[in-house]
Motif scaffolding. Structure first.
Motif, PDB file in Angstrom:
ATOM      1  N   LEU A 104       0.811  -1.207   0.000  1.00 35.86           N
ATOM      2  CA  LEU A 104       0.000   0.000   0.000  1.00 35.86           C
ATOM      3  C   LEU A 104       0.850   1.265   0.000  1.00 35.86           C
ATOM      4  O   LEU A 104       0.572   2.234  -0.684  1.00 35.86           O
ATOM      5  N   LYS A 105       1.892   1.245   0.801  1.00 35.78           N
ATOM      6  CA  LYS A 105       2.752   2.433   0.938  1.00 35.78           C
ATOM      7  C   LYS A 105       3.713   2.604  -0.220  1.00 35.78           C
ATOM      8  O   LYS A 105       4.238   3.678  -0.452  1.00 35.78           O
ATOM      9  N   GLY A 106       3.992   1.492  -0.917  1.00 35.01           N
ATOM     10  CA  GLY A 106       5.057   1.532  -1.913  1.00 35.01           C
ATOM     11  C   GLY A 106       6.390   1.619  -1.194  1.00 35.01           C
ATOM     12  O   GLY A 106       7.314   2.313  -1.616  1.00 35.01           O
ATOM     13  N   PRO A 138       4.103   1.740   9.993  1.00 26.93           N
ATOM     14  CA  PRO A 138       4.891   2.896   9.596  1.00 26.93           C
ATOM     15  C   PRO A 138       3.973   4.112   9.593  1.00 26.93           C
ATOM     16  O   PRO A 138       2.764   3.974   9.835  1.00 26.93           O
ATOM     17  N   SER A 139       4.493   5.282   9.348  1.00 22.18           N
ATOM     18  CA  SER A 139       3.651   6.457   9.189  1.00 22.18           C
ATOM     19  C   SER A 139       2.713   6.219   8.008  1.00 22.18           C
ATOM     20  O   SER A 139       3.083   5.569   7.027  1.00 22.18           O
ATOM     21  N   ALA A 140       1.476   6.756   8.105  1.00 21.34           N
ATOM     22  CA  ALA A 140       0.428   6.436   7.134  1.00 21.34           C
ATOM     23  C   ALA A 140       0.467   7.354   5.910  1.00 21.34           C
ATOM     24  O   ALA A 140      -0.526   7.981   5.550  1.00 21.34           O
ATOM     25  N   ASN A 141       1.628   7.423   5.287  1.00 20.75           N
ATOM     26  CA  ASN A 141       1.786   8.208   4.062  1.00 20.75           C
ATOM     27  C   ASN A 141       2.317   7.288   2.969  1.00 20.75           C
ATOM     28  O   ASN A 141       2.879   6.236   3.273  1.00 20.75           O
ATOM     29  N   ARG A 142       2.128   7.691   1.712  1.00 20.95           N
ATOM     30  CA  ARG A 142       2.811   6.942   0.663  1.00 20.95           C
ATOM     31  C   ARG A 142       4.295   7.225   0.793  1.00 20.95           C
ATOM     32  O   ARG A 142       4.702   8.323   1.193  1.00 20.95           O
ATOM     33  N   PRO A 161       5.217  13.543   2.995  1.00 18.96           N
ATOM     34  CA  PRO A 161       5.213  13.944   4.410  1.00 18.96           C
ATOM     35  C   PRO A 161       4.336  13.020   5.252  1.00 18.96           C
ATOM     36  O   PRO A 161       3.317  12.529   4.768  1.00 18.96           O
ATOM     37  N   SER A 162       4.710  12.781   6.499  1.00 20.42           N
ATOM     38  CA  SER A 162       3.907  11.946   7.394  1.00 20.42           C
ATOM     39  C   SER A 162       2.617  12.674   7.764  1.00 20.42           C
ATOM     40  O   SER A 162       2.621  13.883   7.961  1.00 20.42           O
ATOM     41  N   PRO A 163       1.511  11.935   7.889  1.00 20.22           N
ATOM     42  CA  PRO A 163       0.221  12.569   8.170  1.00 20.22           C
ATOM     43  C   PRO A 163       0.017  12.878   9.651  1.00 20.22           C
ATOM     44  O   PRO A 163       0.260  12.042  10.516  1.00 20.22           O
ATOM     45  N   LEU A 165       5.691  15.044  14.906  1.00 18.70           N
ATOM     46  CA  LEU A 165       6.898  14.444  14.319  1.00 18.70           C
ATOM     47  C   LEU A 165       7.013  13.009  14.815  1.00 18.70           C
ATOM     48  O   LEU A 165       6.612  12.703  15.932  1.00 18.70           O
ATOM     49  N   GLU A 166       7.609  12.141  13.992  1.00 21.07           N
ATOM     50  CA  GLU A 166       7.738  10.744  14.362  1.00 21.07           C
ATOM     51  C   GLU A 166       8.605  10.573  15.604  1.00 21.07           C
ATOM     52  O   GLU A 166       9.459  11.406  15.917  1.00 21.07           O
ATOM     53  N   SER A 167       8.421   9.400  16.244  1.00 21.06           N
ATOM     54  CA  SER A 167       9.121   9.097  17.488  1.00 21.06           C
ATOM     55  C   SER A 167      10.648   9.094  17.329  1.00 21.06           C
ATOM     56  O   SER A 167      11.165   8.901  16.228  1.00 21.06           O
ATOM     57  N   ARG A 195      14.761   8.558   0.445  1.00 23.85           N
ATOM     58  CA  ARG A 195      14.339   9.935   0.447  1.00 23.85           C
ATOM     59  C   ARG A 195      13.054  10.039   1.259  1.00 23.85           C
ATOM     60  O   ARG A 195      12.232   9.135   1.259  1.00 23.85           O
ATOM     61  N   HIS A 196      12.876  11.160   1.933  1.00 27.61           N
ATOM     62  CA  HIS A 196      11.784  11.272   2.889  1.00 27.61           C
ATOM     63  C   HIS A 196      11.094  12.607   2.820  1.00 27.61           C
ATOM     64  O   HIS A 196      11.696  13.592   2.410  1.00 27.61           O
ATOM     65  N   TYR A 197       9.867  12.668   3.316  1.00 28.37           N
ATOM     66  CA  TYR A 197       9.245  13.948   3.679  1.00 28.37           C
ATOM     67  C   TYR A 197       9.396  15.020   2.610  1.00 28.37           C
ATOM     68  O   TYR A 197       9.544  16.182   2.928  1.00 28.37           O
TER      69      TYR A 197
HETATM   70 MG    MG Z   1       7.675   7.345   7.719  1.00 28.14          MG
END
Ligand code: MG
Ligand code: TXA
Length: 323
Positions: free
Chosen positions: A50-52, A137-141, A145-147, A173-175, A224-226
């Motif tokens: 789902l996230k890729g 994981p964070s619920a973003n593709r 950016p993380s939701p 922000l994530e943990s 790569r992130h965010y």
């Molecule tokens: Mg994440």
């Protein structure tokens, strides 16, 4: 405080989906998670699809009670015990040697597992009702950016995922991810539980993160992130941010300026940042997302001092700025 919109029947529905091996999005105090039964290999693989998300990037396993950690790990070192006492439930993820019963898909084949107990009533009720630890994981593709709200989750997944709406995330922000497998804890990802807080609780110096070892030890750092579509420029203060925004506007670009200052150059879309670091952490991902919604070419954003929570904010900003 805003009351949660999550009803008992929504929680029952979400836990039924998890028990059946499905995936749901749920709120935590950091960001929304995309969760599945951490002990069900097939279910966990759905999250990756789902996230890729690349399959070599392991997930964090969420638990409802401190005592749930025992079944997932080989042993709990004393340092970890102290940190659990002090910071759980909360935004601290501990990396420990895993129990072989945890499927490889969850931990991407590593001999370690990342675990946290979220400080969010709905998250913990969902875990309890599901009768299993939840990998999320964070619920973003991947690469977005993380939701920090249910709306942001729906923006990435539409109707493909059932979302429990717990309102805006408190931290944003994530943990903090902390490797506790060695003699000294190592921060793999900075978050709201800061280096100073960990040193105070353990009486140990926290080892400095070294980029080279980090790639090996925290697979997430390879990717790569965010990153919003807009080019992100991180500036030292409001004045410098204003100046950079003006230059970009003169080049004919559609520019956003996010800063604590009031006045912004003509033509810039202004996002007013709160004064406190906590306030900025909370707003950050929504602003990155808004940059995309407003189809900005560039987002100029005022940085903060890299201290305490500022370290996590600057970590995410520098990742967002990387092309
Ligand atoms: Mg994440
Ligand atoms: O706040 C959070 O941590 C959120 C909420 C949903 O709990 N979750 C989150 O998950 O940010 P994710 O997948 O976006 O980030 C997990 C990070 C990744 O960088 C991953 O590589 C690292 O944790 N990680 C997971 N297991 C690991 C392990 N065994 N060893 C080292 N790093 C690990």
């Amino acid at each position: 405080m805003r009351r949660s919109k999550v009803s008992a029947s929504n929680l029952a529905k979400a836990s039924a989906i998890i028990r059946r091996g499905g995936v749901v999005a749920f709120p935590t105090e950091t960001v929304y998670g995309l969760g599945a039964d951490a002990l069900n290999e097939k279910a966990v693989k759905k999250i990756f699809r789902l996230k890729g998300r690349p399959s070599d990037n392991p997930l964090i396993v969420h638990i409802a009670e401190k005592t749930d950690v025992g079944k997932l790990v080989q042993s709990i070192p004393q340092i970890a015990e102290r940190l659990i006492d002090k910071f759980w439930p909360g935004p601290l993820t501990l990396v420990l040697f895993k129990n072989p019963s945890v499927p490889d898909a969850t931990t991407a084949g590593l001999e370690t597992i990342a675990i946290r107990m979220p400080d969010h009533e709905i998250a913990r009720r969902l875990i309890k009702l599901s009768g299993a630890p939840i990998a999320a994981p964070s619920a973003n593709r991947s690469g977005r950016p993380s939701p920090t709200s249910a709306r942001m989750v729906r923006g990435d997944f539409g109707d493909a995922v059932f979302v429990l709406d717990g309102g805006r995330a408190k931290i944003g922000l994530e943990s903090t991810v902390l490797d506790c497998t060695g003699p000294r804890p190592v921060i793999l990802r900075p978050g709201a539980v800061t280096k100073a807080m960990i040193e105070k609780a353990t009486g140990l110096k926290v080892a400095a993160r070294k980029a080279a070892t980090l790639k090996h030890r925290s697979p997430g750092n390879r990717y790569r992130h965010y990153a919003p579509e807009a080019a992100v420029f991180v500036m030292k203060n409001h004045a410098a941010a204003k100046k950079r925004a003006s230059t970009l506007i003169q080049r004919g670009l559609r520019v956003g300026l996010a800063s604590g200052g009031k006045n912004s150059p003509a033509g810039a879309i202004h996002f007013r940042l709160p004064k406190s670091h906590a306030g900025r952490a909370r707003e950050l991902y929504a602003i990155l997302k808004a940059a995309d919604e407003k189809q900005l070419d560039a987002l100029v954003i005022e940085g903060v001092e890299k201290k305490n929570l500022g370290e996590a904010i600057m970590d995410r900003l520098s990742k967002a700025a990387k092309r």
